[in-house]
Design a protein around this motif. Sequence first.
Motif, PDB file in Angstrom:
ATOM      1  N   PHE A   1       2.364   7.087  -4.505  1.00  0.00           N
ATOM      2  CA  PHE A   1       3.675   7.586  -4.855  1.00  0.00           C
ATOM      3  C   PHE A   1       3.859   8.915  -5.615  1.00  0.00           C
ATOM      4  O   PHE A   1       4.521   9.873  -5.131  1.00  0.00           O
ATOM      5  CB  PHE A   1       4.369   6.409  -5.497  1.00  0.00           C
ATOM      6  CG  PHE A   1       5.848   6.709  -5.710  1.00  0.00           C
ATOM      7  CD1 PHE A   1       6.818   7.047  -4.858  1.00  0.00           C
ATOM      8  CD2 PHE A   1       6.091   7.134  -7.354  1.00  0.00           C
ATOM      9  CE1 PHE A   1       8.045   7.319  -5.197  1.00  0.00           C
ATOM     10  CE2 PHE A   1       7.569   7.278  -7.512  1.00  0.00           C
ATOM     11  CZ  PHE A   1       8.542   7.803  -6.505  1.00  0.00           C
ATOM     12  N   PHE A   2       2.973   8.933  -6.603  1.00  0.00           N
ATOM     13  CA  PHE A   2       3.026  10.116  -7.551  1.00  0.00           C
ATOM     14  C   PHE A   2       2.665  11.481  -6.522  1.00  0.00           C
ATOM     15  O   PHE A   2       2.858  12.542  -7.125  1.00  0.00           O
ATOM     16  CB  PHE A   2       2.190   9.976  -8.680  1.00  0.00           C
ATOM     17  CG  PHE A   2       3.076   8.938  -9.609  1.00  0.00           C
ATOM     18  CD1 PHE A   2       4.375   9.033 -10.117  1.00  0.00           C
ATOM     19  CD2 PHE A   2       2.226   7.851 -10.053  1.00  0.00           C
ATOM     20  CE1 PHE A   2       4.984   8.007 -10.504  1.00  0.00           C
ATOM     21  CE2 PHE A   2       2.821   6.953 -11.181  1.00  0.00           C
ATOM     22  CZ  PHE A   2       4.273   6.849 -11.169  1.00  0.00           C
ATOM     23  N   ALA A   3       1.680  11.174  -5.844  1.00  0.00           N
ATOM     24  CA  ALA A   3       1.123  12.208  -5.000  1.00  0.00           C
ATOM     25  C   ALA A   3       1.924  12.711  -3.665  1.00  0.00           C
ATOM     26  O   ALA A   3       1.616  13.557  -2.949  1.00  0.00           O
ATOM     27  CB  ALA A   3      -0.305  12.064  -4.654  1.00  0.00           C
TER      28      ALA A   3
ATOM     29  N   SER B   1       5.091  13.966  -1.125  1.00  0.00           N
ATOM     30  CA  SER B   1       5.691  15.071  -1.164  1.00  0.00           C
ATOM     31  C   SER B   1       7.010  14.577  -1.629  1.00  0.00           C
ATOM     32  O   SER B   1       7.697  15.473  -2.208  1.00  0.00           O
ATOM     33  CB  SER B   1       6.137  15.520   0.375  1.00  0.00           C
ATOM     34  OG  SER B   1       6.516  14.631   0.928  1.00  0.00           O
ATOM     35  N   LEU B   2       7.555  13.363  -1.560  1.00  0.00           N
ATOM     36  CA  LEU B   2       8.909  13.043  -2.088  1.00  0.00           C
ATOM     37  C   LEU B   2       8.739  13.187  -3.593  1.00  0.00           C
ATOM     38  O   LEU B   2       9.762  13.727  -4.164  1.00  0.00           O
ATOM     39  CB  LEU B   2       9.109  11.460  -1.639  1.00  0.00           C
ATOM     40  CG  LEU B   2      10.390  10.801  -2.018  1.00  0.00           C
ATOM     41  CD1 LEU B   2      10.869   9.608  -1.281  1.00  0.00           C
ATOM     42  CD2 LEU B   2      10.582  10.539  -3.634  1.00  0.00           C
ATOM     43  N   TYR B   3       7.946  12.636  -4.103  1.00  0.00           N
ATOM     44  CA  TYR B   3       7.836  12.700  -5.776  1.00  0.00           C
ATOM     45  C   TYR B   3       7.764  14.122  -6.227  1.00  0.00           C
ATOM     46  O   TYR B   3       8.287  14.390  -7.102  1.00  0.00           O
ATOM     47  CB  TYR B   3       6.808  11.538  -6.377  1.00  0.00           C
ATOM     48  CG  TYR B   3       6.796  11.540  -7.516  1.00  0.00           C
ATOM     49  CD1 TYR B   3       7.551  10.530  -8.068  1.00  0.00           C
ATOM     50  CD2 TYR B   3       6.127  12.460  -8.956  1.00  0.00           C
ATOM     51  CE1 TYR B   3       7.906  10.251  -9.494  1.00  0.00           C
ATOM     52  CE2 TYR B   3       6.693  12.264  -9.921  1.00  0.00           C
ATOM     53  CZ  TYR B   3       7.362  11.027 -10.379  1.00  0.00           C
ATOM     54  OH  TYR B   3       7.706  10.897 -11.846  1.00  0.00           O
ATOM     55  N   VAL B   4       6.655  14.690  -5.503  1.00  0.00           N
ATOM     56  CA  VAL B   4       6.211  16.176  -6.042  1.00  0.00           C
ATOM     57  C   VAL B   4       7.601  16.909  -5.849  1.00  0.00           C
ATOM     58  O   VAL B   4       7.720  17.871  -6.834  1.00  0.00           O
ATOM     59  CB  VAL B   4       5.159  16.705  -5.319  1.00  0.00           C
ATOM     60  CG1 VAL B   4       5.063  18.203  -5.619  1.00  0.00           C
ATOM     61  CG2 VAL B   4       3.850  15.940  -5.518  1.00  0.00           C
ATOM     62  N   THR B   5       8.297  16.927  -4.691  1.00  0.00           N
ATOM     63  CA  THR B   5       9.402  17.927  -4.547  1.00  0.00           C
ATOM     64  C   THR B   5      10.789  17.537  -5.419  1.00  0.00           C
ATOM     65  O   THR B   5      11.349  18.238  -6.129  1.00  0.00           O
ATOM     66  CB  THR B   5       9.950  17.604  -3.118  1.00  0.00           C
ATOM     67  OG1 THR B   5       8.848  17.779  -2.286  1.00  0.00           O
ATOM     68  CG2 THR B   5      11.211  18.583  -2.641  1.00  0.00           C
ATOM     69  N   VAL B   6      11.009  16.229  -5.511  1.00  0.00           N
ATOM     70  CA  VAL B   6      12.224  15.871  -6.469  1.00  0.00           C
ATOM     71  C   VAL B   6      11.551  16.175  -7.884  1.00  0.00           C
ATOM     72  O   VAL B   6      12.511  16.594  -8.692  1.00  0.00           O
ATOM     73  CB  VAL B   6      12.460  14.354  -6.455  1.00  0.00           C
ATOM     74  CG1 VAL B   6      13.333  13.977  -7.472  1.00  0.00           C
ATOM     75  CG2 VAL B   6      12.920  14.049  -5.065  1.00  0.00           C
ATOM     76  N   HIS B   7      10.555  15.854  -8.246  1.00  0.00           N
ATOM     77  CA  HIS B   7       9.953  16.281  -9.948  1.00  0.00           C
ATOM     78  C   HIS B   7      10.276  17.740  -9.950  1.00  0.00           C
ATOM     79  O   HIS B   7      10.493  18.215 -10.929  1.00  0.00           O
ATOM     80  CB  HIS B   7       8.728  15.818 -10.211  1.00  0.00           C
ATOM     81  CG  HIS B   7       8.117  15.887 -11.379  1.00  0.00           C
ATOM     82  ND1 HIS B   7       7.740  17.127 -11.926  1.00  0.00           N
ATOM     83  CD2 HIS B   7       7.915  14.843 -12.420  1.00  0.00           C
ATOM     84  CE1 HIS B   7       7.360  16.940 -13.330  1.00  0.00           C
ATOM     85  NE2 HIS B   7       7.699  15.692 -13.414  1.00  0.00           N
TER      86      HIS B   7
ATOM     87  N   ARG C   1       0.769  -1.217  -0.121  1.00  0.00           N
ATOM     88  CA  ARG C   1      -0.099   0.039   0.167  1.00  0.00           C
ATOM     89  C   ARG C   1       0.644   1.158  -0.133  1.00  0.00           C
ATOM     90  O   ARG C   1       0.294   2.138  -0.271  1.00  0.00           O
ATOM     91  CB  ARG C   1      -0.879   0.121   1.245  1.00  0.00           C
ATOM     92  CG  ARG C   1      -0.290   0.210   2.555  1.00  0.00           C
ATOM     93  CD  ARG C   1      -1.102   0.403   3.772  1.00  0.00           C
ATOM     94  NE  ARG C   1      -0.610   0.441   5.258  1.00  0.00           N
ATOM     95  CZ  ARG C   1      -0.292   1.514   5.617  1.00  0.00           C
ATOM     96  NH1 ARG C   1      -0.178   2.762   4.712  1.00  0.00           N
ATOM     97  NH2 ARG C   1       0.490   1.526   6.827  1.00  0.00           N
ATOM     98  N   GLU C   2       2.058   1.092   0.326  1.00  0.00           N
ATOM     99  CA  GLU C   2       3.055   2.122   0.636  1.00  0.00           C
ATOM    100  C   GLU C   2       3.780   2.652  -0.620  1.00  0.00           C
ATOM    101  O   GLU C   2       4.341   3.573  -1.140  1.00  0.00           O
ATOM    102  CB  GLU C   2       3.938   2.183   1.550  1.00  0.00           C
ATOM    103  CG  GLU C   2       3.231   2.189   3.084  1.00  0.00           C
ATOM    104  CD  GLU C   2       3.945   1.471   4.192  1.00  0.00           C
ATOM    105  OE1 GLU C   2       5.031   0.815   3.663  1.00  0.00           O
ATOM    106  OE2 GLU C   2       3.788   1.500   5.444  1.00  0.00           O
ATOM    107  N   CYS C   3       3.551   1.604  -1.647  1.00  0.00           N
ATOM    108  CA  CYS C   3       4.184   1.886  -2.985  1.00  0.00           C
ATOM    109  C   CYS C   3       3.261   1.969  -4.191  1.00  0.00           C
ATOM    110  O   CYS C   3       3.703   1.684  -5.183  1.00  0.00           O
ATOM    111  CB  CYS C   3       5.322   0.456  -3.037  1.00  0.00           C
ATOM    112  SG  CYS C   3       6.472   0.328  -1.860  1.00  0.00           S
ATOM    113  N   GLU C   4       1.945   1.957  -3.721  1.00  0.00           N
ATOM    114  CA  GLU C   4       0.989   2.157  -4.985  1.00  0.00           C
ATOM    115  C   GLU C   4       1.241   3.243  -5.719  1.00  0.00           C
ATOM    116  O   GLU C   4       1.363   4.383  -5.063  1.00  0.00           O
ATOM    117  CB  GLU C   4      -0.657   2.031  -4.248  1.00  0.00           C
ATOM    118  CG  GLU C   4      -0.794   0.858  -3.716  1.00  0.00           C
ATOM    119  CD  GLU C   4      -2.050   0.951  -3.056  1.00  0.00           C
ATOM    120  OE1 GLU C   4      -2.847   1.915  -3.038  1.00  0.00           O
ATOM    121  OE2 GLU C   4      -2.918  -0.180  -2.580  1.00  0.00           O
TER     122      GLU C   4
END
Length: 217
Positions: free
Chosen positions: A122-124, A126-132, A115-118
């Motif tokens: 993931f795309f929503a 903060s990790l993805y949003v910030t790095v992107h 569930r933590e890798c769905e």
Amino acid sequence: MAERKERRDAAEHRRIILQKAKSLFAEHGVEGVSMYQIARSAGVGQGTLYRRYAGKSDLCLDIIQESFRVLCDELTRYLDRHRDTPVRERLDMAIGKWLAFIEDKTPWIGELRPRECESELFFASSLYVTVHGLFRSLLEEAGRLPGAAAIDAVLAADGIIASASPFLYSHQRQGRGYSMEAIKRHLLALYVDPLCGRRLPGETTQTDGNSSLQPFM
């Protein structure tokens, strides 16, 4: 006053638990450490540990998020201090930091529950949003250079992050034998150098036998 002290105590417990868990994971690997060992090393009861973390998956997620905040702070400070540095150098550093983060945290990411890798989560995140956002901004700047190729910065940022996804990255490092530096050079040649109007000597984006990606020995 008592409530503030309780919050301070809870924050201190969390800090100690994460510190001890990271030390134990580094020494014995995630699979080789039990929740009992973590509680004992941190000097807290198992009940206290389980009230905060249901299992090692929750612990690993907290460690990753804490480490990611540090990574974002480092990247932001570097980019603020080096605004006048050529954009390719800044992208080189940012990609290198991102790969080093993935390499260091790959064993812990493997412990996360499905569930933590769905995808949507993931795309929503903060990790993805910030790095992107960091990569997109740098790529858009590079795209304004004279002679830059026409590359969609949004898709290119997605591509850089996807190319360094923990599971693919682990396969490239361990299964295929590529070094972190070789993977970084490939990402620069594929996504960055066309924008900057250059390629490193001998580099190519092909994936056949002429590829510049050489396994380390």
